[in-house]
Design a protein around this motif. Structure first.
Motif, PDB file in Angstrom:
ATOM      1  N   MET A   1       0.854  -1.204   0.000  1.00 31.73           N
ATOM      2  CA  MET A   1       0.000   0.000   0.000  1.00 31.73           C
ATOM      3  C   MET A   1       0.885   1.248   0.000  1.00 31.73           C
ATOM      4  N   THR A   2       0.729   2.097  -0.984  1.00 31.39           N
ATOM      5  CA  THR A   2       1.507   3.335  -1.021  1.00 31.39           C
ATOM      6  C   THR A   2       0.573   4.523  -0.890  1.00 31.39           C
ATOM      7  N   ASN A   3       1.181   5.677  -0.585  1.00 28.20           N
ATOM      8  CA  ASN A   3       0.330   6.863  -0.411  1.00 28.20           C
ATOM      9  C   ASN A   3      -0.211   7.394  -1.730  1.00 28.20           C
ATOM     10  N   ASN A   4       0.261   6.854  -2.869  1.00 30.37           N
ATOM     11  CA  ASN A   4      -0.293   7.263  -4.156  1.00 30.37           C
ATOM     12  C   ASN A   4      -1.448   6.376  -4.609  1.00 30.37           C
ATOM     13  N   ASN A   5      -1.799   5.363  -3.808  1.00 26.07           N
ATOM     14  CA  ASN A   5      -2.963   4.541  -4.125  1.00 26.07           C
ATOM     15  C   ASN A   5      -4.237   5.369  -4.009  1.00 26.07           C
ATOM     16  N   PRO A   6      -5.311   4.923  -4.663  1.00 21.50           N
ATOM     17  CA  PRO A   6      -6.537   5.751  -4.673  1.00 21.50           C
ATOM     18  C   PRO A   6      -7.341   5.688  -3.375  1.00 21.50           C
ATOM     19  N   ILE A   7      -8.147   6.698  -3.191  1.00 14.88           N
ATOM     20  CA  ILE A   7      -9.188   6.709  -2.155  1.00 14.88           C
ATOM     21  C   ILE A   7     -10.386   5.947  -2.723  1.00 14.88           C
TER      22      ILE A   7
ATOM     23  N   ALA B   1     -16.922  16.612  -2.233  1.00 13.25           N
ATOM     24  CA  ALA B   1     -16.312  17.345  -1.114  1.00 13.25           C
ATOM     25  C   ALA B   1     -14.873  16.887  -0.884  1.00 13.25           C
ATOM     26  N   ILE B   2     -14.632  15.579  -0.990  1.00  7.24           N
ATOM     27  CA  ILE B   2     -13.268  15.052  -0.822  1.00  7.24           C
ATOM     28  C   ILE B   2     -12.368  15.510  -1.966  1.00  7.24           C
ATOM     29  N   HIS B   3     -12.894  15.461  -3.181  1.00  8.02           N
ATOM     30  CA  HIS B   3     -12.111  15.876  -4.352  1.00  8.02           C
ATOM     31  C   HIS B   3     -11.761  17.357  -4.279  1.00  8.02           C
ATOM     32  N   ASP B   4     -12.675  18.175  -3.784  1.00 12.48           N
ATOM     33  CA  ASP B   4     -12.400  19.612  -3.646  1.00 12.48           C
ATOM     34  C   ASP B   4     -11.282  19.862  -2.640  1.00 12.48           C
ATOM     35  N   LEU B   5     -11.286  19.092  -1.545  1.00 12.35           N
ATOM     36  CA  LEU B   5     -10.270  19.279  -0.501  1.00 12.35           C
ATOM     37  C   LEU B   5      -8.938  18.633  -0.869  1.00 12.35           C
ATOM     38  N   LEU B   6      -8.995  17.505  -1.580  1.00 12.88           N
ATOM     39  CA  LEU B   6      -7.788  16.732  -1.920  1.00 12.88           C
ATOM     40  C   LEU B   6      -7.723  16.495  -3.435  1.00 12.88           C
ATOM     41  N   PRO B   7      -7.523  17.543  -4.210  1.00 12.24           N
ATOM     42  CA  PRO B   7      -7.632  17.417  -5.673  1.00 12.24           C
ATOM     43  C   PRO B   7      -6.563  16.555  -6.319  1.00 12.24           C
TER      44      PRO B   7
ATOM     45  N   GLU C   1      -5.545  13.626  -5.219  1.00  8.76           N
ATOM     46  CA  GLU C   1      -5.750  12.208  -4.906  1.00  8.76           C
ATOM     47  C   GLU C   1      -6.521  11.502  -6.019  1.00  8.76           C
ATOM     48  N   ASP C   2      -6.025  10.329  -6.424  1.00  8.83           N
ATOM     49  CA  ASP C   2      -6.822   9.456  -7.290  1.00  8.83           C
ATOM     50  C   ASP C   2      -7.975   8.879  -6.467  1.00  8.83           C
ATOM     51  N   SER C   3      -9.059   8.533  -7.132  1.00 11.76           N
ATOM     52  CA  SER C   3     -10.209   7.984  -6.405  1.00 11.76           C
ATOM     53  C   SER C   3     -10.964   6.986  -7.256  1.00 11.76           C
ATOM     54  N   VAL C   4     -11.600   6.039  -6.566  1.00 12.86           N
ATOM     55  CA  VAL C   4     -12.468   5.036  -7.204  1.00 12.86           C
ATOM     56  C   VAL C   4     -13.799   5.077  -6.467  1.00 12.86           C
ATOM     57  N   TYR C   5     -14.871   5.251  -7.217  1.00 13.13           N
ATOM     58  CA  TYR C   5     -16.209   5.337  -6.630  1.00 13.13           C
ATOM     59  C   TYR C   5     -17.045   4.167  -7.113  1.00 13.13           C
ATOM     60  N   LEU C   6     -17.734   3.528  -6.187  1.00 11.78           N
ATOM     61  CA  LEU C   6     -18.561   2.366  -6.502  1.00 11.78           C
ATOM     62  C   LEU C   6     -20.024   2.684  -6.173  1.00 11.78           C
TER      63      LEU C   6
ATOM     64  N   LYS D   1      -6.406   2.753  -0.675  1.00 11.43           N
ATOM     65  CA  LYS D   1      -5.653   2.886   0.578  1.00 11.43           C
ATOM     66  C   LYS D   1      -6.543   3.246   1.767  1.00 11.43           C
ATOM     67  N   ILE D   2      -7.760   3.640   1.491  1.00 12.33           N
ATOM     68  CA  ILE D   2      -8.730   4.005   2.517  1.00 12.33           C
ATOM     69  C   ILE D   2     -10.110   3.813   1.902  1.00 12.33           C
ATOM     70  N   VAL D   3     -11.100   3.468   2.709  1.00 12.28           N
ATOM     71  CA  VAL D   3     -12.454   3.267   2.192  1.00 12.28           C
ATOM     72  C   VAL D   3     -13.392   4.236   2.897  1.00 12.28           C
ATOM     73  N   VAL D   4     -14.063   5.053   2.103  1.00 17.68           N
ATOM     74  CA  VAL D   4     -15.076   5.979   2.621  1.00 17.68           C
ATOM     75  C   VAL D   4     -16.444   5.347   2.395  1.00 17.68           C
ATOM     76  N   VAL D   5     -17.137   5.062   3.477  1.00 22.11           N
ATOM     77  CA  VAL D   5     -18.489   4.510   3.387  1.00 22.11           C
ATOM     78  C   VAL D   5     -19.428   5.698   3.196  1.00 22.11           C
ATOM     79  N   ALA D   6     -19.650   6.061   1.925  1.00 25.28           N
ATOM     80  CA  ALA D   6     -20.352   7.301   1.587  1.00 25.28           C
ATOM     81  C   ALA D   6     -21.868   7.110   1.605  1.00 25.28           C
ATOM     82  N   CYS D   7     -22.334   6.391   2.608  1.00 28.77           N
ATOM     83  CA  CYS D   7     -23.740   6.015   2.742  1.00 28.77           C
ATOM     84  C   CYS D   7     -24.078   5.999   4.223  1.00 28.77           C
ATOM     85  N   ASN D   8     -25.046   6.796   4.627  1.00 31.91           N
ATOM     86  CA  ASN D   8     -25.429   6.842   6.038  1.00 31.91           C
ATOM     87  C   ASN D   8     -25.902   5.494   6.538  1.00 31.91           C
ATOM     88  N   THR D   9     -26.729   4.811   5.741  1.00 30.09           N
ATOM     89  CA  THR D   9     -27.297   3.537   6.175  1.00 30.09           C
ATOM     90  C   THR D   9     -26.212   2.482   6.350  1.00 30.09           C
ATOM     91  N   ALA D  10     -25.270   2.418   5.400  1.00 34.07           N
ATOM     92  CA  ALA D  10     -24.183   1.448   5.507  1.00 34.07           C
ATOM     93  C   ALA D  10     -23.279   1.764   6.693  1.00 34.07           C
TER      94      ALA D  10
END
Length: 259
Positions: A1-7, A22-28, A30-35, A68-77
Motif C-alpha cells: 500500500m503506497t500513499n499514491n494509491n486511490p481513495i 467534497a473530498i475531491h475539492d479538498l484533496l484534488p 488524490e486518485d479515487s475510485v467510486y462504486l 488505501k482508505i475506504v469511505v463509506v459514503a452512505c449513512n445507512t451502511a
C-alpha cells in the motif's frame, strides 16, 4: 500500500458522489475510485445483515483496486455496518452519519429536523448520537421514495416536489431551525428543499466534515498522494450508467460493470 494509491468510496447508488465531490475539492491531487451499488438501492429498507453483506462486497471490490482508505459514503451502511467492516478489513474506514451534533448545538429553537432513510433512523448508532442531545427535540422523517427517484434521474419531477412538501411541511410547523440531511443522496435535493423551507432554516449535510476527516486519517495513517497533478477519478456502477454520468456532468469516466 503506497500513499499514491486511490481513495475508495462506495454508496448504495449515485448519492455518495456528493461526498466524493467534497473530498475531491479538498484533496484534488488524490486518485479515487467510486462504486455505485445502484442495483441494490436503496439500502434503507434492507435488514442489517443484508447491509453488512453488501458493504463487505463493496469493500472487497475497492480493495482489489488497491484503495488505501475506504469511505463509506452512505449513512445507512455506516450506521449498520462500519463496526463490522473495521473488524474484518485491515484498512482505514471513514463513515458518514447524520450531522445531528452541529445542528443541535447551534439550534436557537432547540428543535431540529432530520430527513433520512429508515435504516439510518432505526440504527443503534443513530440512537446513541441522538441520546446525547436530550434537550433538543428531533423531528425524524423517513424519506420514503426519494432515493429511487434520484436514482432514476427524476430529481425535478412533480412526484419529488410532492414528497418533499409532505415531509418538510410538518417540520416547518414544528418550528425547526435546522434541517439535517441524513442520506448522501439528499444534497442533490437542496435546490428544491430551499424553495420549500423558510429562509431562516439552515440545511446541514455531512460532506465537508467527511472530507476533513478523510484528510486527517490519511495524514495519520497512509499519507497523502505525492503527485502534483490532478487526481484521476473512476466511477463504477452496476446499473444504467447514464444517471451517474449525468450527475457528474459527463466529466469523468463511468464504467458499467456487474458486481
Amino acid at each position: 500500500m503506497t500513499n499514491n494509491n486511490p481513495i475508495g468510496l462506495f454508496d448504495s447508488g449515485i448519492g455518495g458522489t456528493s461526498i466524493w465531490s467534497a473530498i475531491h475539492d479538498l484533496l484534488p491531487n488524490e486518485d479515487s475510485v467510486y462504486l455505485a451499488d445502484s442495483k441494490n438501492a436503496p439500502y434503507g429498507q434492507k435488514s442489517k445483515e443484508e447491509i453488512i453483506h453488501l458493504s463487505c462486497k463493496n469493500t472487497e471490490f475497492l480493495l482489489e483496486l488497491n484503495c488505501k482508505i475506504v469511505v463509506v459514503a452512505c449513512n445507512t451502511a455506516t450506521t449498520n455496518a462500519i463496526k463490522e467492516l473495521r473488524a474484518k478489513y485491515d484498512v482505514p474506514f471513514i463513515g458518514i452519519e447524520p450531522a445531528i451534533k452541529p445542528a443541535a448545538l447551534n439550534s436557537q429553537q432547540h428543535v431540529i429536523g432530520i430527513l433520512a432513510t429508515q435504516g439510518t433512523l432505526n440504527s443503534e448508532l443513530f440512537h446513541q448520537t441522538a441520546q446525547q442531545f436530550q434537550n433538543t427535540k428531533i423531528i425524524e422523517q423517513i424519506g420514503h421514495g426519494l432515493v429511487p427517484l434520484i436514482e432514476n434521474g427524476d430529481i425535478n419531477s412533480p412526484e419529488m416536489n410532492q414528497l418533499l412538501h409532505d415531509y418538510l411541511n410538518p417540520m416547518i410547523e414544528a418550528n425547526i431551525d435546522y434541517l439535517v440531511l441524513g442520506c448522501s443522496h439528499y444534497p442533490y435535493l437542496i435546490p428544491q428543499i430551499k424553495k420549500i423551507l423558510p429562509n431562516h432554516i439552515k440545511i446541514i449535510d455531512s460532506g465537508e466534515a467527511v472530507a476533513r476527516q478523510t484528510k486527517k486519517i490519511l495524514v495519520e495513517n497512509v499519507g497523502l498522494s505525492q503527485d502534483t497533478k490532478k487526481g484521476k477519478a473512476i466511477f463504477y456502477t452496476n446499473a444504467n450508467s447514464k444517471v451517474l454520468s449525468d450527475i457528474l456532468k459527463h466529466q469523468h469516466e463511468v464504467i458499467q460493470k456487474d458486481f
